[in-house]
Design a protein around this motif. Structure first.
Motif, PDB file in Angstrom:
ATOM      1  N   ASN A  74       0.905  -2.287   4.479  1.00  0.00           N
ATOM      2  CA  ASN A  74       1.912  -2.572   3.449  1.00  0.00           C
ATOM      3  C   ASN A  74       1.272  -2.885   2.097  1.00  0.00           C
ATOM      4  OD1 ASN A  74       3.370  -3.315   6.148  1.00  0.00           O
ATOM      5  ND2 ASN A  74       4.955  -2.945   4.643  1.00  0.00           N
ATOM      6  N   ARG A  97       0.640   1.192   9.634  1.00  0.00           N
ATOM      7  CA  ARG A  97       0.894   1.089   8.205  1.00  0.00           C
ATOM      8  C   ARG A  97       0.045  -0.023   7.604  1.00  0.00           C
ATOM      9  NH1 ARG A  97       4.960  -2.061  10.402  1.00  0.00           N
ATOM     10  NH2 ARG A  97       4.931  -4.140   9.473  1.00  0.00           N
ATOM     11  N   TRP A 129       9.139  -0.204   8.156  1.00  0.00           N
ATOM     12  CA  TRP A 129       8.352  -0.641   7.013  1.00  0.00           C
ATOM     13  C   TRP A 129       7.964  -2.118   7.149  1.00  0.00           C
ATOM     14  CZ3 TRP A 129       5.565   2.124   4.172  1.00  0.00           C
ATOM     15  CH2 TRP A 129       5.146   1.745   2.892  1.00  0.00           C
ATOM     16  N   SER A 130       8.781  -2.894   7.843  1.00  0.00           N
ATOM     17  CA  SER A 130       8.428  -4.271   8.168  1.00  0.00           C
ATOM     18  C   SER A 130       8.658  -4.475   9.654  1.00  0.00           C
ATOM     19  CB  SER A 130       9.289  -5.261   7.362  1.00  0.00           C
ATOM     20  OG  SER A 130      10.653  -5.070   7.654  1.00  0.00           O
ATOM     21  N   THR A 168       9.725   1.746  -3.209  1.00  0.00           N
ATOM     22  CA  THR A 168       9.368   1.491  -1.818  1.00  0.00           C
ATOM     23  C   THR A 168      10.161   0.342  -1.201  1.00  0.00           C
ATOM     24  OG1 THR A 168       7.550   0.081  -2.530  1.00  0.00           O
ATOM     25  CG2 THR A 168       7.050   2.411  -2.134  1.00  0.00           C
ATOM     26  N   SER A 221       0.844   0.300   0.686  1.00  0.00           N
ATOM     27  CA  SER A 221       2.042   1.154   0.787  1.00  0.00           C
ATOM     28  C   SER A 221       1.690   2.496   1.427  1.00  0.00           C
ATOM     29  CB  SER A 221       2.664   1.375  -0.605  1.00  0.00           C
ATOM     30  OG  SER A 221       3.135   0.164  -1.132  1.00  0.00           O
TER      31      SER A 221
END
Length: 124
Positions: A74, A72, A53-54, A28, A77
């Motif tokens: 994190n 999301r 993702w960030s 990931t 995940s």
């Protein structure tokens, strides 16, 4: 390799809501952006939404704007697609995808990793 597993699909009446989940595992750290696509029978795979993702950037296809929200977690995940005010034309197999690139997030070819898909059926 990254592995993606979708869940949350089902049958819902028009006007209803569903939340899809996509759990990522494996490599990931290489993921830059996560996307949701859908494909109805006889149609091309269509971009629905994407999220970095960030950071906080999110992107939506025309069919999703105002009704769908991508988010999301994190720590887990996991990426989510909250869908409200569903319409029969939203009926499709919904796929989660992950890419280490982000410049053409609307294009399926950008994404290296794909989940198996989850069926969403909206009845009228």
């Amino acid at each position: 390799q990254a592995q993606l597993v979708e869940s949350g699909g089902g049958v819902v009446q028009a006007g209803g809501s569903l939340r899809l989940s996509c759990a990522a595992s494996g490599r990931t750290l290489s993921i830059y952006i996560m996307g949701w696509f859908r494909q109805a029978p006889g149609k091309e795979r269509e971009f629905v939404a994407a999220i970095r993702w960030s950071g906080a950037m999110t992107y939506y296809g025309d069919s999703a704007k105002g009704r769908f929200t991508i988010s999301r977690d994190n720590a887990k995940s996991t990426v989510y697609l909250q869908m409200v005010s569903l319409k029969p034309e939203d009926t499709a197999v919904y796929y989660c995808a992950a890419s280490s690139l982000g410049s053409t997030y609307q294009q399926p070819a950008t994404y290296r990793y794909w989940g198996q898909g989850t069926q969403v059926t909206v009845s009228s």
